[in-house]
Design an enzyme around this catalytic site. Sequence first.
Site, short mmCIF file in Angstrom:
data_model
loop_
_atom_site.label_atom_id
_atom_site.label_comp_id
_atom_site.label_asym_id
_atom_site.label_seq_id
_atom_site.Cartn_x
_atom_site.Cartn_y
_atom_site.Cartn_z
N ARG A 113 9.90 -13.83 2.99
CA ARG A 113 10.74 -15.02 3.16
C ARG A 113 10.05 -15.99 4.13
O ARG A 113 9.28 -15.57 4.99
CB ARG A 113 12.11 -14.63 3.72
CG ARG A 113 12.88 -13.66 2.84
CD ARG A 113 14.17 -13.20 3.52
NE ARG A 113 14.91 -12.26 2.69
CZ ARG A 113 14.77 -10.93 2.75
NH1 ARG A 113 13.93 -10.39 3.61
NH2 ARG A 113 15.48 -10.15 1.96
N LYS A 171 15.65 -8.96 7.25
CA LYS A 171 17.07 -9.12 7.57
C LYS A 171 17.60 -7.85 8.23
O LYS A 171 17.27 -6.74 7.82
CB LYS A 171 17.87 -9.42 6.30
CG LYS A 171 17.63 -10.82 5.75
CD LYS A 171 18.52 -11.09 4.55
CE LYS A 171 18.36 -12.52 4.07
NZ LYS A 171 19.22 -12.82 2.90
N HIS A 199 10.71 -21.04 -1.42
CA HIS A 199 11.15 -19.82 -2.09
C HIS A 199 10.46 -19.64 -3.45
O HIS A 199 10.45 -18.53 -3.99
CB HIS A 199 12.67 -19.85 -2.26
CG HIS A 199 13.33 -18.56 -1.92
ND1 HIS A 199 13.20 -17.96 -0.67
CD2 HIS A 199 14.12 -17.73 -2.64
CE1 HIS A 199 13.89 -16.83 -0.66
NE2 HIS A 199 14.46 -16.68 -1.84
N ARG A 232 7.83 -17.02 -3.36
CA ARG A 232 8.42 -15.66 -3.32
C ARG A 232 8.84 -15.24 -4.73
O ARG A 232 8.55 -14.13 -5.16
CB ARG A 232 9.61 -15.67 -2.38
CG ARG A 232 10.36 -14.35 -2.25
CD ARG A 232 11.33 -14.45 -1.07
NE ARG A 232 12.41 -13.49 -1.10
CZ ARG A 232 12.33 -12.26 -0.58
NH1 ARG A 232 11.20 -11.85 -0.02
NH2 ARG A 232 13.37 -11.44 -0.59
N HIS A 258 14.83 -6.40 -0.59
CA HIS A 258 16.19 -6.50 -1.13
C HIS A 258 16.94 -5.20 -0.85
O HIS A 258 16.43 -4.12 -1.12
CB HIS A 258 16.15 -6.70 -2.66
CG HIS A 258 15.76 -8.10 -3.06
ND1 HIS A 258 15.34 -8.41 -4.34
CD2 HIS A 258 15.73 -9.26 -2.37
CE1 HIS A 258 15.08 -9.70 -4.40
NE2 HIS A 258 15.30 -10.24 -3.22
N TYR A 275 14.28 -11.10 -11.93
CA TYR A 275 12.90 -11.33 -12.36
C TYR A 275 12.64 -10.80 -13.76
O TYR A 275 11.70 -11.24 -14.42
CB TYR A 275 11.93 -10.74 -11.34
CG TYR A 275 12.12 -11.41 -10.01
CD1 TYR A 275 11.80 -12.75 -9.84
CD2 TYR A 275 12.70 -10.74 -8.93
CE1 TYR A 275 12.02 -13.41 -8.64
CE2 TYR A 275 12.92 -11.39 -7.72
CZ TYR A 275 12.59 -12.72 -7.59
OH TYR A 275 12.83 -13.37 -6.40
#
Length: 309
Positions: free
Chosen positions: A147, A171, A242, A245, A268, A277
Amino acid sequence: MKNKDALLEFKQYLIVEKNASERTIENYIRDVQAFFNYIEANHQIDQIDDIHKEHIRFYLKTLSHLSASTVSRKMVSLRSFYKYLLKEEIIERNPMESFDLPKSQKKLPTVLSKQEVNILLNSIEMNDFISARNRAMLELLYATGIRVSELVSLTIYQLNLKMKYLNVIGKGDKERLIPLTDYVCKIMGKYIYDYRNPKLDFKDVDLLFFNNHLKKVSREDFYAILQKEVKKTSIQKKISPHTLRHTFATHLFENGADLRSIQELLGHSDISTTTIYTHVSNEKMIEDYNKFHLRSHKNIEKESDKNEL
């Protein structure tokens, strides 16, 4: 309890107990504050207990001009806020339980082709600190799929060129190790030893990437950098940070990488997020089929045109 006091306590909860990211906290507080601004201006209510379902319904109607994704985000913020109030027994009932999030059509992300990636990256020649930094940032972003918030926060200690990996803090402060190719290690080594370190001139800065004043490159700064570099190329697509990514993940999937591996690399928490994807690749497959299959509508038309000549 007054609205403003409840908001202050909610912010403290997000910081201390939830360990939420700075951006998440900023979004939640801004969304709840916007709700309070409406409630206080239109209904003269400054006490949490006096806000009822009807008030929330009226507020949500004022958001009808916004996109479904924006409304959803604002509602998620309010849901989190009211769940906190219920948990802390500040309220007895959660009025947000009566409202469903708007249904939105999932938009497939923009992805660059392999040729477009090469055009973008190869267009940046490393001949001074700024150009070398920009090339290194874009190369690393495409090579790892991290990110932008993770990219601009990297320290020199998170990069191991000898072992060829990047240690990323994602995160929720979750760590993940991402392998690096020989090529990107070569680019990073050139940036660090030929441009970054001489720019520092022995000053104590841990950041991997910084601006001319040795300060952190912000997410907004990086967006401007990307737009500037894209404008120098022939690429016509609308590209955001993004995009690289998404492109990283899509190219991996198209080349046979397992979805679970892509999930780990992207950080994720839920694999369902990663499955988008597969849809991007399927769309490309359909596009290629229609373009190149001998009996596709376009190719039949071409053949008919030839026969008429």
